[in-house]
Design a protein around this motif. Structure first.
Motif, PDB file in Angstrom:
ATOM      1  N   UNK A  59      12.431 -14.794  26.003  1.00 40.19           N
ATOM      2  CA  UNK A  59      13.405 -15.762  25.515  1.00 40.19           C
ATOM      3  C   UNK A  59      14.703 -15.073  25.104  1.00 40.19           C
ATOM      4  N   UNK A  60      14.568 -13.880  24.554  1.00 43.52           N
ATOM      5  CA  UNK A  60      15.746 -13.120  24.137  1.00 43.52           C
ATOM      6  C   UNK A  60      15.451 -11.645  24.350  1.00 43.52           C
ATOM      7  N   UNK A  61      16.486 -10.834  24.514  1.00 42.54           N
ATOM      8  CA  UNK A  61      16.275  -9.419  24.802  1.00 42.54           C
ATOM      9  C   UNK A  61      16.084  -8.599  23.526  1.00 42.54           C
ATOM     10  N   UNK A  62      15.588  -7.387  23.718  1.00 37.64           N
ATOM     11  CA  UNK A  62      15.602  -6.383  22.660  1.00 37.64           C
ATOM     12  C   UNK A  62      16.712  -5.401  22.991  1.00 37.64           C
ATOM     13  N   UNK A  63      17.743  -5.374  22.148  1.00 34.40           N
ATOM     14  CA  UNK A  63      18.811  -4.393  22.302  1.00 34.40           C
ATOM     15  C   UNK A  63      18.472  -3.169  21.461  1.00 34.40           C
ATOM     16  N   UNK A  64      18.713  -2.001  22.024  1.00 36.81           N
ATOM     17  CA  UNK A  64      18.467  -0.763  21.300  1.00 36.81           C
ATOM     18  C   UNK A  64      19.715   0.103  21.265  1.00 36.81           C
ATOM     19  N   UNK A  65      20.023   0.655  20.094  1.00 36.85           N
ATOM     20  CA  UNK A  65      21.186   1.545  19.945  1.00 36.85           C
ATOM     21  C   UNK A  65      20.682   2.951  19.682  1.00 36.85           C
ATOM     22  N   UNK A  66      20.928   3.828  20.638  1.00 35.21           N
ATOM     23  CA  UNK A  66      20.602   5.242  20.471  1.00 35.21           C
ATOM     24  C   UNK A  66      21.822   6.007  19.984  1.00 35.21           C
ATOM     25  N   UNK A  67      21.584   7.115  19.302  1.00 38.38           N
ATOM     26  CA  UNK A  67      22.654   7.993  18.838  1.00 38.38           C
ATOM     27  C   UNK A  67      22.391   9.378  19.413  1.00 38.38           C
ATOM     28  N   UNK A  68      23.354   9.916  20.151  1.00 38.45           N
ATOM     29  CA  UNK A  68      23.125  11.222  20.776  1.00 38.45           C
ATOM     30  C   UNK A  68      24.423  11.924  21.121  1.00 38.45           C
ATOM     31  N   UNK A  69      24.286  12.988  21.889  1.00 38.41           N
ATOM     32  CA  UNK A  69      25.457  13.784  22.259  1.00 38.41           C
ATOM     33  C   UNK A  69      25.864  13.586  23.709  1.00 38.41           C
ATOM     34  N   UNK A  70      25.285  12.588  24.368  1.00 34.57           N
ATOM     35  CA  UNK A  70      25.729  12.235  25.713  1.00 34.57           C
ATOM     36  C   UNK A  70      25.291  13.176  26.811  1.00 34.57           C
ATOM     37  N   UNK A  71      24.514  14.209  26.494  1.00 38.76           N
ATOM     38  CA  UNK A  71      24.102  15.158  27.514  1.00 38.76           C
ATOM     39  C   UNK A  71      22.896  14.642  28.286  1.00 38.76           C
ATOM     40  N   UNK A  72      22.799  15.051  29.530  1.00 36.55           N
ATOM     41  CA  UNK A  72      21.652  14.660  30.342  1.00 36.55           C
ATOM     42  C   UNK A  72      20.420  15.446  29.906  1.00 36.55           C
ATOM     43  N   UNK A  73      19.266  14.857  30.143  1.00 37.68           N
ATOM     44  CA  UNK A  73      18.032  15.534  29.778  1.00 37.68           C
ATOM     45  C   UNK A  73      17.834  16.768  30.650  1.00 37.68           C
ATOM     46  N   UNK A  74      17.409  17.860  30.012  1.00 39.36           N
ATOM     47  CA  UNK A  74      17.131  19.107  30.733  1.00 39.36           C
ATOM     48  C   UNK A  74      15.762  19.617  30.301  1.00 39.36           C
ATOM     49  N   UNK A  75      15.072  20.328  31.187  1.00 35.23           N
ATOM     50  CA  UNK A  75      13.746  20.858  30.826  1.00 35.23           C
ATOM     51  C   UNK A  75      13.850  21.876  29.689  1.00 35.23           C
ATOM     52  N   UNK A  76      12.845  21.903  28.830  1.00 39.14           N
ATOM     53  CA  UNK A  76      12.779  22.924  27.781  1.00 39.14           C
ATOM     54  C   UNK A  76      12.438  24.268  28.420  1.00 39.14           C
ATOM     55  N   UNK A  77      13.152  25.317  28.023  1.00 41.48           N
ATOM     56  CA  UNK A  77      12.940  26.638  28.628  1.00 41.48           C
ATOM     57  C   UNK A  77      11.783  27.401  27.975  1.00 41.48           C
ATOM     58  N   UNK A  78      11.682  27.291  26.634  1.00 41.37           N
ATOM     59  CA  UNK A  78      10.572  27.910  25.906  1.00 41.37           C
ATOM     60  C   UNK A  78      10.462  29.417  26.150  1.00 41.37           C
ATOM     61  N   UNK A  79      11.608  30.098  26.157  1.00 36.13           N
ATOM     62  CA  UNK A  79      11.616  31.543  26.400  1.00 36.13           C
ATOM     63  C   UNK A  79      11.447  32.361  25.120  1.00 36.13           C
ATOM     64  N   UNK A  80      11.547  31.703  23.980  1.00 34.55           N
ATOM     65  CA  UNK A  80      11.369  32.406  22.712  1.00 34.55           C
ATOM     66  C   UNK A  80      10.414  31.595  21.846  1.00 34.55           C
ATOM     67  N   UNK A  81       9.917  32.237  20.782  1.00 28.56           N
ATOM     68  CA  UNK A  81       9.001  31.535  19.888  1.00 28.56           C
ATOM     69  C   UNK A  81       9.699  30.361  19.222  1.00 28.56           C
TER      70      UNK A  81
END
Length: 524
Positions: free
Chosen positions: A408-430
């Motif tokens: 009947x009505x939508x769910x609007x969602x507001x995200x807060x971020x830095x506008x960068x695209x998602x990138x894989x985690x490198x996990x090269x350090x502890x």
């Protein structure tokens, strides 16, 4: 244009550039203009032309100012919020929207007015006994933290200090083999001084950590923040959860649901004698609201009548995600003894910045605890809450109702971020490894829902806040206006792109996709 430049809210909107965004947006959706079109974002309307949506707001510290800009634009475009949910900073705006007046009224301007009177640095409320010293130290720390990439810089500084310590200690030791005996004692004294300095720093940090532990692992008590929220709620006549319930539960009497062909077809199928479907509970006879039904013999869906308020917090005593106010009876024995400001303080307990929020369990009810948490152990006497974002920073799933295949009505969602695209985690350090684990845990619930219900992504917009720190409680007026502007700009872009018919189609497809997955759960 704003009514008067003497009005602080009008001046803020004008000076931030948001008034121009609003003026241009109104032209885009003015059917009288050559390229204008009608703005339709929902099928739930009232007779004054307001459209109703459900709204979810993400947490993000002082980035929450962008939520004001976003919701300001929505309200000015005659969009109203039926159910509201949020975490941390999103919980603040969620609570103020819930308590700020009738659903058909504009409420965001009142929130902006309260915000303009606020000095955010008052939230940095360290130990009262040494306030001046605390204030000075925290200003230095804050100036360091608000710079982007401060964690990386902190790691670099620590590495250099450790390297210098090892260098001087090693050289002092080596020097004793090559210098005359009468100078060796001075080198030894130098080495001892270095060790004493390091030992003093270690003992100081140990003492600070001990104090931090006793005070709920936070630099700031959060008392001033709680007072601020409570004061605004009191100003709106909200003193207890009973008051909030009475105010928030009121629904406009003239709501109606605009007809939709796909929905009508589904309802017709459900009304067949051999049809078994959960949405039959929502079928009603035609009602007299103007424009709701063209065919007097057709069935229709009743307008929503049970608004939801959801504020997320993390109960680290029992290890559970808590949804307020639904789960209030876990900790309080009466709805009249609950202060709704507690919900926001519990949700906004940013780890380390704010102390954990502690409340006593007023009366343990075994049945209630089993009902909410499946709890079968000894009841805790006191509960500690941390930021709801630790478990669900963007609770986009809370309003999903599978009974409505065509919403009947939508769910609007507001995200807060830095506008960068998602990138894989490198996990090269502890550090990266631990960070990836924490990030995965805290975002898993929200991402999992979106992955399974991709149609909801159509109703979500991220505000790009690149260049602004979410912990900058020292920001000047210009930065506040910039963040407010970014929120408003994102809202305008979102409304221009949002397609309500496409949203309904995708939600319907999503429903049948999930049904198919239930039939073939192994995907082979």
């Amino acid at each position: 244009m704003p009514e008067s430049i003497n009005d602080p809210v009008a001046a803020f909107v004008l000076e931030s550039g948001v008034q121009k965004i609003l003026d241009d947006l109104r032209k885009d959706f003015d059917p009288q203009q050559s390229n204008g079109k009608e703005l339709i974002v929902s099928d739930v309307w009232d007779k004054n032309g307001n459209q109703y949506i459900d709204l979810v707001q993400q947490g993000g510290g002082v980035w929450g100012i962008a939520l004001l800009g976003f919701t300001y634009i929505l309200e000015k475009m005659k969009i109203r919020f039926f159910s509201v949910a949020g975490t941390s900073a999103g919980a603040i705006n969620t609570m103020f929207l819930a308590a700020g007046g009738k659903k058909e009224e504009e409420r965001v301007e009142k929130i902006i007015a309260e915000f303009l009177k606020l000095d955010m640095f008052t939230f940095v409320d360290g130990k009262p006994g040494n306030w001046r010293l605390t204030q000075w130290i925290k200003r230095i720390i804050q100036k360091f933290i608000v710079r982007l990439g401060y964690i990386k810089r902190l790691q670099n500084i620590s590495s250099w200090l450790l390297l210098l310590f090892v260098f001087f200690s090693l050289n002092a030791f080596i020097a004793t083999f090559f210098i005359p005996d009468n100078y060796a004692k001075y080198v030894a004294v130098f080495a001892i001084v270095i060790w004493l300095v390091v030992l003093t720093i270690v003992l100081f940090l140990k003492n600070r950590i001990t104090i931090l532990t006793k005070n709920g692992y936070g630099l700031n008590a959060g008392i001033e923040f709680h007072k601020w929220v409570e004061g605004i709620l009191n100003h709106n006549g909200i003193y207890t959860l009973a008051d909030l319930k009475k105010s928030f539960s009121q629904v406009p009497s003239d709501l109606y649901v605009r007809p939709d062909k796909a929905r009508q077809n589904l309802l017709s199928e459900c009304n067949k004698p051999d049809s078994i479907n959960s949405i039959t509970d929502t079928i009603t006879q035609p009602v007299s609201n103007e424009g709701i039904v063209d065919d007097p013999l057709a069935t229709t869906v009743s307008p929503p009548n049970n608004p939801m308020l959801v504020i997320i917090s993390s109960d680290i005593t029992t290890g559970n995600k808590i949804e307020f106010p639904r789960m209030w009876d876990l900790y309080w024995d009466s709805i009249n003894s609950v202060n709704p400001a507690d919900f926001v303080r519990a949700s906004m307990s940013i780890p380390v910045f704010f102390r954990t929020y502690k409340i006593p369990v007023q009366k343990y009810n075994e049945e209630i605890w089993k009902g909410h948490l499946s709890w079968n152990g000894e009841p805790p006497k006191e509960i500690e809450f941390v930021d709801g974002g630790a478990l669900s920073n963007f609770p986009i799933n809370v309003f999903y109702n599978p009974d409505f295949i065509v919403p009947r009505m939508p769910t609007f969602g507001i995200r807060l971020g830095n506008g960068t695209k998602q990138i894989p985690n490198k996990n090269k350090s502890i550090g990266e490894y631990i960070g990836s684990i924490i990030s995965t845990i805290r975002s898993n619930t929200d991402k999992d829902f979106i992955n399974k219900n991709k149609a909801f992504e159509i109703g979500v917009k991220e505000v790009d806040l690149t260049g602004h720190s979410w912990l900058n409680f020292f920001m000047k007026d210009k930065e506040k206006k910039d963040i407010f502007y970014m929120g408003a700009k994102a809202a305008a872009e979102f409304l221009k792109d949002f397609d309500w018919e496409k949203y309904k189609d995708e939600r319907q497809k999503n429903y049948y996709t999930l049904q198919s997955q239930r039939v073939h759960p192994n995907n082979w």
